[in-house]
Design a protein around this motif. Sequence first.
Motif, mmCIF file in Angstrom:
data_model
loop_
_atom_site.group_PDB
_atom_site.id
_atom_site.type_symbol
_atom_site.label_atom_id
_atom_site.label_comp_id
_atom_site.label_asym_id
_atom_site.label_seq_id
_atom_site.Cartn_x
_atom_site.Cartn_y
_atom_site.Cartn_z
ATOM 1 N N VAL A 1 0.825 -1.218 0.000
ATOM 2 C CA VAL A 1 0.000 0.000 0.000
ATOM 3 C C VAL A 1 0.856 1.263 0.000
ATOM 4 O O VAL A 1 0.552 2.236 -0.688
ATOM 5 N N VAL A 2 1.953 1.242 0.746
ATOM 6 C CA VAL A 2 2.728 2.464 0.922
ATOM 7 C C VAL A 2 3.888 2.568 -0.085
ATOM 8 O O VAL A 2 4.098 3.625 -0.674
ATOM 9 N N ALA A 3 4.616 1.498 -0.271
ATOM 10 C CA ALA A 3 5.867 1.586 -1.019
ATOM 11 C C ALA A 3 5.736 1.323 -2.511
ATOM 12 O O ALA A 3 6.488 1.876 -3.298
ATOM 13 N N LEU A 4 4.808 0.455 -2.919
ATOM 14 C CA LEU A 4 4.711 0.158 -4.343
ATOM 15 C C LEU A 4 4.056 1.318 -5.087
ATOM 16 O O LEU A 4 3.138 1.956 -4.579
ATOM 17 N N PRO A 5 4.517 1.553 -6.285
ATOM 18 C CA PRO A 5 3.897 2.633 -7.064
ATOM 19 C C PRO A 5 2.451 2.298 -7.421
ATOM 20 O O PRO A 5 2.098 1.148 -7.606
ATOM 21 N N VAL A 6 1.670 3.349 -7.500
ATOM 22 C CA VAL A 6 0.279 3.193 -7.878
ATOM 23 C C VAL A 6 0.223 2.972 -9.376
ATOM 24 O O VAL A 6 0.841 3.682 -10.163
ATOM 25 N N GLY A 7 -0.564 1.919 -9.784
ATOM 26 C CA GLY A 7 -0.607 1.569 -11.207
ATOM 27 C C GLY A 7 -1.738 2.104 -11.934
ATOM 28 O O GLY A 7 -2.689 2.591 -11.953
#
Length: 117
Positions: free
Chosen positions: A111-117
């Motif tokens: 939720v926090v670290a992965l980029p939003v796709g």
Amino acid sequence: MHAPQDGPDRRLHADPGLQPERTTLAWNRTMLALVVAGLLLLRWVPRHGWAPLLLTLLTLVTALVIAAGQARRYRRSARGIEDGRIEADAVGVLGTTAAVAVLGALALVVVVALPVG
């Protein structure tokens, strides 16, 4: 004390309200909570891609591992009642605690670290 019954409904102890039943209910609630948490992770699929699917799969696998040990835990507890000594399932509790902690940390990473796709 009642004589044990034969067949699939055979009880391992005389009182159906004792600790093994309560412990089984607690593990069932844990499994249900894991499944619900895993399913809630699916709402992040449109935003974060495949990672929430992997987390959902891991929560379901954790619930299945708990389910696989249910019969063994129940039998051990029921025999403990008959023997007058019940030992805690420390490995099961610590394993479940570790799995939930890891799943929670991975969910935060998604939720926090992965980029939003």
